[in-house]
Design a protein around this motif. Structure first.
Motif, short mmCIF file in Angstrom:
data_model
loop_
_atom_site.label_atom_id
_atom_site.label_comp_id
_atom_site.label_asym_id
_atom_site.label_seq_id
_atom_site.Cartn_x
_atom_site.Cartn_y
_atom_site.Cartn_z
N CYS A 1 0.83 -1.22 0.00
CA CYS A 1 0.00 0.00 0.00
C CYS A 1 0.85 1.26 0.00
CB CYS A 1 -0.95 0.00 1.20
SG CYS A 1 -0.13 0.14 2.81
N GLY A 2 2.10 1.16 0.47
CA GLY A 2 3.00 2.30 0.47
C GLY A 2 2.86 3.23 1.65
N ALA A 3 2.04 2.88 2.63
CA ALA A 3 1.86 3.75 3.80
C ALA A 3 3.17 3.97 4.53
CB ALA A 3 0.81 3.15 4.74
N CYS A 4 3.97 2.93 4.67
CA CYS A 4 5.25 3.04 5.37
C CYS A 4 6.23 3.92 4.59
CB CYS A 4 5.86 1.67 5.62
SG CYS A 4 6.16 0.70 4.12
N VAL A 5 6.18 3.83 3.28
CA VAL A 5 7.05 4.64 2.43
C VAL A 5 6.75 6.13 2.63
CG1 VAL A 5 7.75 5.14 0.05
CG2 VAL A 5 7.26 2.79 0.73
N ALA A 6 5.49 6.45 2.67
CA ALA A 6 5.08 7.84 2.82
C ALA A 6 5.50 8.43 4.16
CB ALA A 6 3.57 7.95 2.67
N GLN A 7 5.61 7.59 5.19
CA GLN A 7 5.94 8.07 6.53
C GLN A 7 7.43 8.03 6.84
OE1 GLN A 7 3.85 9.48 8.80
NE2 GLN A 7 2.37 9.43 7.12
N CYS A 8 8.24 7.46 5.98
CA CYS A 8 9.66 7.33 6.27
C CYS A 8 10.37 8.68 6.12
CB CYS A 8 10.30 6.31 5.33
SG CYS A 8 12.06 6.06 5.64
N PRO A 9 10.92 9.23 7.20
CA PRO A 9 11.51 10.57 7.14
C PRO A 9 12.85 10.61 6.39
CG PRO A 9 11.89 9.64 9.31
CD PRO A 9 11.00 8.67 8.58
N GLN A 10 13.51 9.48 6.23
CA GLN A 10 14.83 9.44 5.60
C GLN A 10 14.80 8.87 4.18
OE1 GLN A 10 17.59 10.74 7.15
NE2 GLN A 10 16.08 11.42 8.65
N GLU A 11 13.60 8.57 3.70
CA GLU A 11 13.44 7.97 2.37
C GLU A 11 14.26 6.68 2.25
OE1 GLU A 11 14.33 10.95 -0.54
OE2 GLU A 11 12.51 12.09 -0.13
N ALA A 12 14.26 5.93 3.34
CA ALA A 12 14.95 4.64 3.35
C ALA A 12 14.10 3.54 2.73
CB ALA A 12 15.32 4.25 4.79
N LEU A 13 12.82 3.80 2.56
CA LEU A 13 11.92 2.82 1.98
C LEU A 13 11.45 3.29 0.59
CD1 LEU A 13 9.64 2.06 5.07
CD2 LEU A 13 11.70 0.84 4.33
N THR A 14 11.39 2.36 -0.33
CA THR A 14 10.85 2.64 -1.66
C THR A 14 9.87 1.54 -2.02
OG1 THR A 14 12.69 1.50 -2.73
CG2 THR A 14 12.86 3.89 -2.49
N LEU A 15 8.87 1.90 -2.80
CA LEU A 15 7.87 0.95 -3.25
C LEU A 15 8.16 0.60 -4.70
CD1 LEU A 15 5.24 -0.61 -2.70
CD2 LEU A 15 3.98 1.41 -3.53
N GLU A 16 8.47 -0.66 -4.94
CA GLU A 16 8.75 -1.12 -6.30
C GLU A 16 7.52 -1.83 -6.85
OE1 GLU A 16 11.25 -0.64 -8.24
OE2 GLU A 16 12.56 0.40 -6.82
N GLY A 17 6.92 -1.22 -7.83
CA GLY A 17 5.73 -1.80 -8.44
C GLY A 17 4.50 -0.94 -8.20
N GLU A 18 3.74 -0.73 -9.26
CA GLU A 18 2.52 0.06 -9.18
C GLU A 18 1.53 -0.49 -10.19
OE1 GLU A 18 1.09 4.73 -9.86
OE2 GLU A 18 3.21 4.16 -10.03
N TRP A 19 0.27 -0.60 -9.78
CA TRP A 19 -0.76 -1.07 -10.69
C TRP A 19 -1.15 0.06 -11.64
CZ3 TRP A 19 -1.59 -6.09 -10.96
CH2 TRP A 19 -1.27 -6.88 -9.86
N LYS A 20 -0.99 -0.20 -12.93
CA LYS A 20 -1.23 0.83 -13.93
C LYS A 20 -2.22 0.33 -14.98
CE LYS A 20 3.23 3.26 -13.72
NZ LYS A 20 2.66 4.60 -13.48
N ASP A 21 -3.01 1.27 -15.52
CA ASP A 21 -3.91 0.96 -16.62
C ASP A 21 -3.13 0.86 -17.93
OD1 ASP A 21 -6.38 0.96 -15.21
OD2 ASP A 21 -6.37 3.15 -15.21
N VAL A 22 -3.63 0.04 -18.83
CA VAL A 22 -3.02 -0.09 -20.16
C VAL A 22 -2.92 1.27 -20.82
CG1 VAL A 22 -3.41 -0.95 -22.50
CG2 VAL A 22 -3.68 -2.49 -20.55
N GLU A 23 -3.99 2.05 -20.79
CA GLU A 23 -3.99 3.33 -21.49
C GLU A 23 -2.99 4.31 -20.89
OE1 GLU A 23 -5.29 3.99 -24.35
OE2 GLU A 23 -6.17 1.98 -24.43
N ASP A 24 -2.76 4.22 -19.59
CA ASP A 24 -1.76 5.09 -18.96
C ASP A 24 -0.36 4.74 -19.45
OD1 ASP A 24 -3.71 6.38 -17.51
OD2 ASP A 24 -3.46 5.14 -15.72
#
Length: 301
Positions: free
Chosen positions: A90-113
């Motif tokens: 969900c990426g909630a932890c990534v958003a709260q990390c003050p040092q940007e030590a966490l990254t989210l690899e992968g995102e659900w995308k539409d074909v048209e996007d």
């Protein structure tokens, strides 16, 4: 038809994934587990958290934030532990990390996007003979999304390529084949048992799909990742030659082993089995390449 796919990168102005200037769309999910994989974050077919311990200050904001309780702090080691089976990306932890030590690899995308991003560089494809390449992971692990994306690109007149392990049901392979102009087809080993030992799967379906691609008249370049201790001996080169001669392979691209993806294993809290093994360079493989040339193949780096 699946309109969403799990994409972990869209790389513009790529020149290594087919002819000309290309956009490479990386899809998550791979049925092989090669010890040398340079994109280990691509293997799971869902969004995944990477943790850079060098940036982490152990504030435990991620532990407190995770709605699935998939993040724990190990007091003894001072490490953050992720339960990737429980994590939903969900990426909630990534958003709260003050040092940007966490990254989210992968995102659900539409074909048209995804198509919209690819079409931004249509002028570069036309001017260079390029196009769009699907990569991964293994793109055929998301067959509905890959089929829809390839179809839309062909509707737009965009040349298509796929980087594939070839490990897919024949029905999936045959379904995608008509909308693929170029196959960049990986072959890890010629030997059935050694292929299993190196990748966790046998190569029967891979060779059958390679044969299908070759017989279809599509452009096919076989790529061999040359890995120390796996397939880098001159006898291995000869073994590949004997196999490829029976299949009708013409062009072979050698990919020397490198360590570019090693650090990602730390980010995933996984052991990298090839740690400390020196990278190979083109000069190291001239004798290896010469075996293919002697056997009549167009073999290049």
């Amino acid at each position: 038809m699946e309109s969403k796919g799990c994409v972990f990168n869209i790389q513009k102005f790529s020149t290594n994934d087919g002819p000309g200037i290309r956009t490479t769309v990386f899809l998550k999910g791979c049925p092989l587990h090669c010890g040398w994989c340079s994109n280990p974050e691509s293997q799971a077919q869902k969004p995944q958290i990477l943790w850079d311990l060098s940036k982490c200050v152990r504030c435990q904001q991620c532990v407190q934030t995770c709605p699935q309780h998939a993040v724990q702090f190990d007091v003894e080691s001072g490490s953050i532990r992720f339960d990737f089976k429980t994590c939903v990306g969900c990426g909630a932890c990534v958003a709260q990390c003050p040092q940007e030590a966490l990254t989210l690899e992968g995102e659900w995308k539409d074909v048209e996007d995804v198509v919209a991003v690819c079409l931004q560089d249509r002028v570069f494809y036309e001017g260079s003979g390029g196009g769009v390449t699907l990569s991964g992971g293994e793109p055929m692990m998301q067959p509905d999304f890959a089929a829809a994306l390839l179809s839309r690109l062909k509707q737009e007149g965009i040349a298509t390529a796929i980087e594939t392990t070839g490990y897919a049901p024949s029905a999936v392979f045959n379904r995608l084949l008509p909308d693929i102009d170029l196959f960049l087809f990986d072959c890890k080993h010629y030997d059935w048992q050694k292929h299993y030992e190196a990748t966790g799967v046998y190569n029967d379906p891979i060779l059958q799909n390679l044969k299908t691609a070759l017989q279809s008249g599509k452009e096919v370049i076989v790529r061999i990742p040359v890995i120390p201790g796996v397939n880098n001996q001159l006898d291995d080169a000869q073994g590949f030659c004997e196999l490829f001669q029976t299949l009708g392979v013409k062009r072979i691209n050698l990919l020397p082993f490198h360590q570019f993806g090693e650090r990602k294993y730390d980010f995933l809290n996984r052991v990298y089995s090839l740690h400390g093994i020196p990278a190979l360079h083109e000069a190291d493989l001239e004798a290896f390449r010469a075996v293919f040339l002697k056997n009549g193949f167009d073999c290049f780096f």
